[in-house]
Write a protein that holds these residues in place. Structure first.
Motif, PDB file in Angstrom:
ATOM      1  N   GLY A 158       0.743  -1.459   0.232  1.00  0.00           N
ATOM      2  CA  GLY A 158      -0.081   0.075  -0.207  1.00  0.00           C
ATOM      3  C   GLY A 158       0.378   1.194  -0.090  1.00  0.00           C
ATOM      4  O   GLY A 158       0.424   2.642   0.732  1.00  0.00           O
ATOM      5  N   LEU A 159       2.139   0.905  -0.465  1.00  0.00           N
ATOM      6  CA  LEU A 159       3.420   2.504  -0.199  1.00  0.00           C
ATOM      7  C   LEU A 159       3.167   2.996  -1.921  1.00  0.00           C
ATOM      8  O   LEU A 159       3.530   1.777  -2.797  1.00  0.00           O
ATOM      9  CB  LEU A 159       4.663   1.334   0.365  1.00  0.00           C
ATOM     10  N   THR A 160       2.852   4.584  -2.369  1.00  0.00           N
ATOM     11  CA  THR A 160       3.495   4.770  -3.694  1.00  0.00           C
ATOM     12  C   THR A 160       4.447   5.386  -4.174  1.00  0.00           C
ATOM     13  O   THR A 160       4.051   6.758  -3.819  1.00  0.00           O
ATOM     14  CB  THR A 160       1.876   4.842  -3.858  1.00  0.00           C
ATOM     15  N   PRO A 161       5.331   5.608  -3.107  1.00  0.00           N
ATOM     16  CA  PRO A 161       6.426   6.560  -3.801  1.00  0.00           C
ATOM     17  C   PRO A 161       7.082   6.709  -5.517  1.00  0.00           C
ATOM     18  O   PRO A 161       6.642   6.367  -5.381  1.00  0.00           O
ATOM     19  CB  PRO A 161       7.569   6.485  -2.229  1.00  0.00           C
ATOM     20  N   THR A 162       7.312   7.512  -5.194  1.00  0.00           N
ATOM     21  CA  THR A 162       7.617   7.660  -6.667  1.00  0.00           C
ATOM     22  C   THR A 162       9.290   7.256  -7.043  1.00  0.00           C
ATOM     23  O   THR A 162      10.364   7.892  -6.308  1.00  0.00           O
ATOM     24  CB  THR A 162       7.816   9.261  -6.900  1.00  0.00           C
ATOM     25  N   LEU A 163       8.610   6.398  -8.310  1.00  0.00           N
ATOM     26  CA  LEU A 163       9.902   5.242  -8.709  1.00  0.00           C
ATOM     27  C   LEU A 163      10.591   5.889  -9.888  1.00  0.00           C
ATOM     28  O   LEU A 163       9.649   6.179 -10.866  1.00  0.00           O
ATOM     29  CB  LEU A 163      10.726   4.309  -7.963  1.00  0.00           C
ATOM     30  N   ALA A 164      11.488   5.867  -9.880  1.00  0.00           N
ATOM     31  CA  ALA A 164      12.468   5.908 -10.970  1.00  0.00           C
ATOM     32  C   ALA A 164      13.899   5.400 -11.850  1.00  0.00           C
ATOM     33  O   ALA A 164      14.046   5.209 -10.821  1.00  0.00           O
ATOM     34  CB  ALA A 164      12.637   7.417 -12.163  1.00  0.00           C
ATOM     35  N   ALA A 165      13.621   4.426 -12.778  1.00  0.00           N
ATOM     36  CA  ALA A 165      14.972   3.944 -13.494  1.00  0.00           C
ATOM     37  C   ALA A 165      16.043   4.927 -14.223  1.00  0.00           C
ATOM     38  O   ALA A 165      15.185   5.711 -15.361  1.00  0.00           O
ATOM     39  CB  ALA A 165      14.747   3.073 -14.363  1.00  0.00           C
ATOM     40  N   THR A 166      16.427   5.748 -13.339  1.00  0.00           N
ATOM     41  CA  THR A 166      17.877   6.627 -13.815  1.00  0.00           C
ATOM     42  C   THR A 166      18.813   6.694 -13.870  1.00  0.00           C
ATOM     43  O   THR A 166      19.214   5.859 -12.417  1.00  0.00           O
ATOM     44  CB  THR A 166      16.717   7.540 -13.808  1.00  0.00           C
ATOM     45  N   HIS A 167      20.075   6.801 -13.583  1.00  0.00           N
ATOM     46  CA  HIS A 167      21.324   7.339 -13.516  1.00  0.00           C
ATOM     47  C   HIS A 167      21.177   8.722 -12.422  1.00  0.00           C
ATOM     48  O   HIS A 167      20.839   9.497 -12.427  1.00  0.00           O
ATOM     49  CB  HIS A 167      22.171   7.869 -14.190  1.00  0.00           C
ATOM     50  N   GLY A 168      21.532   7.810 -11.002  1.00  0.00           N
ATOM     51  CA  GLY A 168      21.645   8.822  -9.920  1.00  0.00           C
ATOM     52  C   GLY A 168      22.421  10.242  -9.232  1.00  0.00           C
ATOM     53  O   GLY A 168      22.207  10.556  -8.846  1.00  0.00           O
ATOM     54  N   ALA A 169      23.361  10.373 -10.353  1.00  0.00           N
ATOM     55  CA  ALA A 169      24.254  10.881 -10.306  1.00  0.00           C
ATOM     56  C   ALA A 169      23.089  12.727 -11.170  1.00  0.00           C
ATOM     57  O   ALA A 169      23.678  13.754 -10.579  1.00  0.00           O
ATOM     58  CB  ALA A 169      25.403  10.939 -11.246  1.00  0.00           C
ATOM     59  N   GLU A 170      22.276  12.501 -12.175  1.00  0.00           N
ATOM     60  CA  GLU A 170      21.646  13.361 -12.322  1.00  0.00           C
ATOM     61  C   GLU A 170      20.515  13.470 -11.286  1.00  0.00           C
ATOM     62  O   GLU A 170      20.193  14.406 -11.337  1.00  0.00           O
ATOM     63  CB  GLU A 170      20.930  12.838 -13.878  1.00  0.00           C
ATOM     64  N   GLY A 171      20.799  12.766  -9.945  1.00  0.00           N
ATOM     65  CA  GLY A 171      19.279  13.232  -8.581  1.00  0.00           C
ATOM     66  C   GLY A 171      17.909  12.794  -9.735  1.00  0.00           C
ATOM     67  O   GLY A 171      17.774  11.963 -10.514  1.00  0.00           O
ATOM     68  N   PHE A 172      17.082  14.016  -9.466  1.00  0.00           N
ATOM     69  CA  PHE A 172      15.609  13.159  -9.606  1.00  0.00           C
ATOM     70  C   PHE A 172      15.117  14.760  -9.787  1.00  0.00           C
ATOM     71  O   PHE A 172      14.469  15.535  -9.272  1.00  0.00           O
ATOM     72  CB  PHE A 172      15.506  13.301  -8.630  1.00  0.00           C
ATOM     73  N   PRO A 173      15.021  15.615 -11.066  1.00  0.00           N
ATOM     74  CA  PRO A 173      15.191  16.870 -10.550  1.00  0.00           C
ATOM     75  C   PRO A 173      13.707  17.075 -10.997  1.00  0.00           C
ATOM     76  O   PRO A 173      13.358  18.148 -10.502  1.00  0.00           O
ATOM     77  CB  PRO A 173      15.346  17.862 -12.239  1.00  0.00           C
ATOM     78  N   ALA A 174      13.116  16.372 -11.721  1.00  0.00           N
ATOM     79  CA  ALA A 174      11.332  16.706 -12.072  1.00  0.00           C
ATOM     80  C   ALA A 174      10.764  16.945 -10.479  1.00  0.00           C
ATOM     81  O   ALA A 174       9.628  17.492 -10.321  1.00  0.00           O
ATOM     82  CB  ALA A 174      10.955  15.603 -12.584  1.00  0.00           C
ATOM     83  N   HIS A 175      11.678  16.696  -9.546  1.00  0.00           N
ATOM     84  CA  HIS A 175      10.522  16.225  -8.466  1.00  0.00           C
ATOM     85  C   HIS A 175      11.770  17.248  -7.591  1.00  0.00           C
ATOM     86  O   HIS A 175      10.857  16.952  -6.416  1.00  0.00           O
ATOM     87  CB  HIS A 175      10.435  14.527  -8.128  1.00  0.00           C
ATOM     88  N   ALA A 176      12.245  17.709  -7.526  1.00  0.00           N
ATOM     89  CA  ALA A 176      13.144  18.994  -6.767  1.00  0.00           C
ATOM     90  C   ALA A 176      12.138  19.956  -6.328  1.00  0.00           C
ATOM     91  O   ALA A 176      11.289  20.107  -7.072  1.00  0.00           O
ATOM     92  CB  ALA A 176      14.606  19.320  -7.652  1.00  0.00           C
ATOM     93  N   PRO A 177      12.324  20.657  -5.210  1.00  0.00           N
ATOM     94  CA  PRO A 177      13.661  20.641  -4.286  1.00  0.00           C
ATOM     95  C   PRO A 177      13.590  19.466  -2.878  1.00  0.00           C
ATOM     96  O   PRO A 177      12.055  19.518  -3.232  1.00  0.00           O
ATOM     97  CB  PRO A 177      13.652  22.068  -4.097  1.00  0.00           C
ATOM     98  N   PHE A 178      14.433  19.050  -3.128  1.00  0.00           N
ATOM     99  CA  PHE A 178      14.805  18.044  -1.674  1.00  0.00           C
ATOM    100  C   PHE A 178      15.341  18.418  -0.809  1.00  0.00           C
ATOM    101  O   PHE A 178      16.171  19.642  -0.588  1.00  0.00           O
ATOM    102  CB  PHE A 178      15.409  16.822  -2.054  1.00  0.00           C
ATOM    103  N   ASP A 179      14.758  18.364   0.785  1.00  0.00           N
ATOM    104  CA  ASP A 179      15.614  18.459   1.482  1.00  0.00           C
ATOM    105  C   ASP A 179      16.433  17.021   2.062  1.00  0.00           C
ATOM    106  O   ASP A 179      17.632  18.283   2.522  1.00  0.00           O
ATOM    107  CB  ASP A 179      14.238  18.579   3.169  1.00  0.00           C
ATOM    108  N   ARG A 180      16.438  16.674   1.729  1.00  0.00           N
ATOM    109  CA  ARG A 180      17.515  15.383   1.891  1.00  0.00           C
ATOM    110  C   ARG A 180      17.616  14.521   1.029  1.00  0.00           C
ATOM    111  O   ARG A 180      16.786  14.738  -0.441  1.00  0.00           O
ATOM    112  CB  ARG A 180      16.844  14.351   3.369  1.00  0.00           C
ATOM    113  N   ILE A 181      19.384  14.248   0.948  1.00  0.00           N
ATOM    114  CA  ILE A 181      19.363  13.217   0.064  1.00  0.00           C
ATOM    115  C   ILE A 181      20.248  12.384   0.785  1.00  0.00           C
ATOM    116  O   ILE A 181      21.048  12.373   1.361  1.00  0.00           O
ATOM    117  CB  ILE A 181      19.777  13.827  -1.280  1.00  0.00           C
ATOM    118  N   ILE A 182      20.175  11.196   0.048  1.00  0.00           N
ATOM    119  CA  ILE A 182      20.713  10.054   1.059  1.00  0.00           C
ATOM    120  C   ILE A 182      21.135   9.089  -0.475  1.00  0.00           C
ATOM    121  O   ILE A 182      20.421   8.627  -1.363  1.00  0.00           O
ATOM    122  CB  ILE A 182      19.778   9.066   1.761  1.00  0.00           C
ATOM    123  N   ALA A 183      22.476   8.668  -0.065  1.00  0.00           N
ATOM    124  CA  ALA A 183      22.919   8.138  -1.134  1.00  0.00           C
ATOM    125  C   ALA A 183      23.016   6.319  -0.666  1.00  0.00           C
ATOM    126  O   ALA A 183      23.974   6.418   0.048  1.00  0.00           O
ATOM    127  CB  ALA A 183      23.779   8.507  -2.078  1.00  0.00           C
TER     128      ALA A 183
END
Ligand SMILES: C[S@@+](CC[C@H](N)C(=O)[O-])C[C@H]1O[C@@H](n2cnc3c(N)ncnc32)[C@H](O)[C@@H]1O
Length: 386
Positions: A158-183
């Motif tokens: 029942g959890l629906t966070p936003t996931l994507a298959a992409t190169h993590g070095a680019e971040g996830f600009p479509a959903h910025a800004p973030f308060d925290r990034i954890i790699a």
């Protein structure tokens, strides 16, 4: 009661107790998340490498699976075959104690939007989503099949966070800004794209490792003109970020160790026996250092071998002689072992400062300055851009 008959909630509760006893699980919010998250749904199978190099698989059909999944251990969850035919790890479920240690260090608040780089099994996304809700959690992985599997496991819960298959070095600009990034994979350097997608005052927690074992987790604050912060006091190691949804190539090293210039050393020849100087010497290395072994004696491998893409290499005998000396052979443009010895000596003379005294400043031009005690202090090392 055996592990197979113990309900998973009880196993998750024990896992939380164990992490609390270790001092890593501190806040009630993360305890709730651990106790509410069925790790077994994210790790339907795992792989263990045997002495002979072969991998064995343990899955839900095996008796030992459920107990193993709720131990405070990392588990290899995906393998791929390289062009040389070797099976290598491409994804794993991080040790829960490390995951929680990082989440606690990130100082996550209810209103935060968090981006995770390295979705893997989806377990950590589940912890974050339990804590923050679907709308505040974002995660990317380079492995498209991994992301698909994680998404369906999360949906089942029942959890629906936003996931994507992409190169993590680019971040996830479509959903910025973030308060925290954890790699949850290591990187040779922190991409400035992450800083651009971060609110001022936000935090990035990332394993900075220019070469194998050479680095540690750094907790960096977003300032207008830089990311800056300290390394966490305890060392941790993640698998390295890869550039494609393929198995990484196995780097080939030197042809014949007996051809190089000869010297000797009294130091241990493995990166993990000198983690801090091994990190600091990266400022002098001509590229990423591959580490491996060559030859065999009755007591294990014969040579520890270091090499860089420019053809520089060093080989150090694993076993010392009766005087505690180890033979060293070096070839190519730069004597890598000599550089390591010199950096180790500098570090000794500084009083062998540990991770808690080291910090990192990253600027938009890609520069990475490692400093001792204070950003403007007298001692710093400049990591070469790779
Ligand atoms: C240690 S695992 C992550 C564990 C995960 N957080 C979990 O809870 O199961 C590291 C992950 O980093 C991913 N990864 C490697 N290179 C990447 C890249 N360039 N971009 C995004 N993810 C990457 C791997 O595919 C792998 O799934």
């Amino acid at each position: 009661m055996t592990a197979t008959t113990t309900p998973w909630r009880e196993l998750a509760h024990h896992l939380a107790d164990e992490m609390a006893a270790d001092g890593v699980l501190q806040s009630p919010a993360w305890r709730d998340a651990v106790e509410a998250t069925p790790r077994h749904m994210f790790v339907p199978r795992f792989y263990v490498q045997q002495q002979d190099g072969q991998w064995t698989e343990t899955s839900a059909d095996d008796d030992e699976w459920l107990a193993a999944v709720y131990r405070n251990e990392p588990l290899v969850t995906d393998l791929a075959t390289t062009t040389n035919g070797n099976r290598v790890t491409v994804s794993s479920s991080t040790k829960p104690g490390l995951m929680v240690r990082m989440l606690e260090a990130l100082d996550v608040r209810d209103e935060h939007r968090v981006l995770e780089i390295g979705t893997g099994t989806g377990y950590n996304v589940a912890l974050l989503t339990h804590r923050l809700g679907d709308d505040r959690v974002f995660s990317v992985d380079i492995g498209a099949a991994l992301v698909d599997a994680a998404r369906s496991r999360l949906t089942e819960l029942g959890l629906t966070p936003t996931l994507a298959a992409t190169h993590g070095a680019e971040g996830f600009p479509a959903h910025a800004p973030f308060d925290r990034i954890i790699a949850t994979c290591s990187l040779p350097a922190v991409p400035w794209a992450w800083a651009e997608q971060m609110r001022e005052g936000g935090l990035v927690l990332v394993d900075v490792k220019p070469s194998t074992h050479a680095g540690n987790l750094a907790l960096l604050t977003r300032h207008p003109d830089r990311l800056e912060g300290r390394f966490l006091p305890r060392w941790a190691g993640f698998m390295a970020m890869r550039d494609a949804d393929l198995a990484p190539e196995v780097v080939s090293v030197v042809e014949d160790v007996n051809t190089g210039n000869r010297s000797s050393t009294r130091r241990e020849p493995t990166p993990w026996s000198s983690l801090v100087p091994w990190f600091l010497v990266q400022a002098r290395m001509p590229g990423e250092v591959a580490f491996g072994y060559r030859g065999a004696t009755g007591q294990g491998p014969e040579w520890a071998v270091f090499s860089t893409p420019d053809g520089s290499w060093s080989a150090v005998r694993v076993q010392p002689d009766e005087n505690g000396e180890r033979e060293v052979r070096q070839g190519g443009p730069m004597p890598l072992w000599d550089a390591f010895e010199a950096t180790h000596e500098t570090w000794d003379n500084l009083g062998q400062p540990n991770w808690d005294r080291l910090g990192l400043t990253v600027t938009p031009d890609g520069r990475h300055a490692v400093w001792l005690d204070e950003p403007d202090g007298e001692v710093s090392w400049s990591l070469l851009p790779r």
